[in-house]
Design a protein around this motif. Structure first.
Motif, PDB file in Angstrom:
ATOM      1  N   TYR A 129       0.837  -1.195   0.000  1.00 40.48           N
ATOM      2  CA  TYR A 129       0.000   0.000   0.000  1.00 40.48           C
ATOM      3  C   TYR A 129       0.878   1.253   0.000  1.00 40.48           C
ATOM      4  N   ASP A 130       1.888   1.271   0.863  1.00 47.32           N
ATOM      5  CA  ASP A 130       2.799   2.411   0.932  1.00 47.32           C
ATOM      6  C   ASP A 130       3.569   2.590  -0.372  1.00 47.32           C
ATOM      7  N   SER A 131       3.948   1.482  -0.993  1.00 55.40           N
ATOM      8  CA  SER A 131       4.660   1.541  -2.264  1.00 55.40           C
ATOM      9  C   SER A 131       3.788   2.203  -3.336  1.00 55.40           C
ATOM     10  N   ALA A 132       2.519   1.841  -3.375  1.00 58.34           N
ATOM     11  CA  ALA A 132       1.598   2.449  -4.338  1.00 58.34           C
ATOM     12  C   ALA A 132       1.415   3.932  -4.056  1.00 58.34           C
ATOM     13  N   GLU A 133       1.324   4.286  -2.786  1.00 53.00           N
ATOM     14  CA  GLU A 133       1.184   5.696  -2.403  1.00 53.00           C
ATOM     15  C   GLU A 133       2.405   6.512  -2.832  1.00 53.00           C
ATOM     16  N   ALA A 134       3.564   5.851  -2.884  1.00 52.63           N
ATOM     17  CA  ALA A 134       4.813   6.524  -3.253  1.00 52.63           C
ATOM     18  C   ALA A 134       5.088   6.457  -4.762  1.00 52.63           C
ATOM     19  N   GLY A 135       4.122   5.990  -5.546  1.00 55.20           N
ATOM     20  CA  GLY A 135       4.292   5.968  -6.995  1.00 55.20           C
ATOM     21  C   GLY A 135       4.616   4.618  -7.596  1.00 55.20           C
ATOM     22  N   GLY A 136       4.671   3.583  -6.758  1.00 58.31           N
ATOM     23  CA  GLY A 136       4.881   2.235  -7.273  1.00 58.31           C
ATOM     24  C   GLY A 136       3.622   1.720  -7.944  1.00 58.31           C
ATOM     25  N   LEU A 137       3.771   0.642  -8.662  1.00 59.35           N
ATOM     26  CA  LEU A 137       2.666   0.074  -9.425  1.00 59.35           C
ATOM     27  C   LEU A 137       2.255  -1.275  -8.841  1.00 59.35           C
ATOM     28  N   LEU A 138       0.998  -1.380  -8.429  1.00 62.78           N
ATOM     29  CA  LEU A 138       0.436  -2.658  -8.010  1.00 62.78           C
ATOM     30  C   LEU A 138      -0.150  -3.315  -9.249  1.00 62.78           C
ATOM     31  N   VAL A 139       0.173  -4.589  -9.466  1.00 64.13           N
ATOM     32  CA  VAL A 139      -0.300  -5.308 -10.646  1.00 64.13           C
ATOM     33  C   VAL A 139      -1.023  -6.573 -10.203  1.00 64.13           C
ATOM     34  N   ASP A 140      -2.313  -6.620 -10.467  1.00 67.87           N
ATOM     35  CA  ASP A 140      -3.172  -7.741 -10.086  1.00 67.87           C
ATOM     36  C   ASP A 140      -3.214  -8.736 -11.236  1.00 67.87           C
TER      37      ASP A 140
END
Length: 141
Positions: free
Chosen positions: A40-51
């Motif tokens: 979650y923190d990674s996504a908030e920092a601009g990372g990409l979550l890939v489902d």
């Protein structure tokens, strides 16, 4: 034309073919796997979550808001920053990518595959979507 014998591919220096459990262990040794809150923190920092879950699981359990949905069989083509079929989100080899499957098994193998494409910051979510949901993080129907 000579025919190649069909048989198991034996890794160099190995006594025989790897089983899936050993392969998974080796792959995970090279990954900096993340917890749901770290993802979650990674996504908030601009990372990409890939489902990478298949449609029936997404329909049954819901989606992670903001996650890019990519079927597993398309993952490498969609995430390769140099690929002709890349997703717009595949902006570069330095992108932080967290791959999410249902329970955190297939995602480890998928993250290792992305690393082979040069995505050095690819990893996966320990426990997958089920751990995300159990942690009380956002899910949409």
């Amino acid at each position: 034309m000579s025919e190649r014998p069909i048989g198991p591919v034996i890794p160099q220096g190995s006594q025989g073919p790897l089983g899936i459990d050993e392969l998974l262990e080796r792959v995970r040794a090279d990954l900096d796997r993340v917890t749901p809150h770290e993802a979650y923190d990674s996504a908030e920092a601009g990372g990409l979550l890939v489902d990478i879950r298949y449609a029936a699981l997404r329909d049954r359990d819901g989606l992670i808001p903001g996650a890019l949905v990519v079927e597993r069989n398309e993952l490498e083509w969609r995430l390769d920053p140099q690929g002709s079929h890349r997703a717009p989100e595949a902006t570069g080899h330095d992108l932080r990518v967290v791959v999410i499957c249902n329970e955190g098994y297939a995602s480890s193998l998928a993250a290792a595959s992305l690393r082979q494409l040069g995505l050095a910051n690819a990893t996966d979510l320990v426990g997958g979507f089920q751990a995300w949901r159990a942690a009380g993080l956002p899910v949409t129907a």
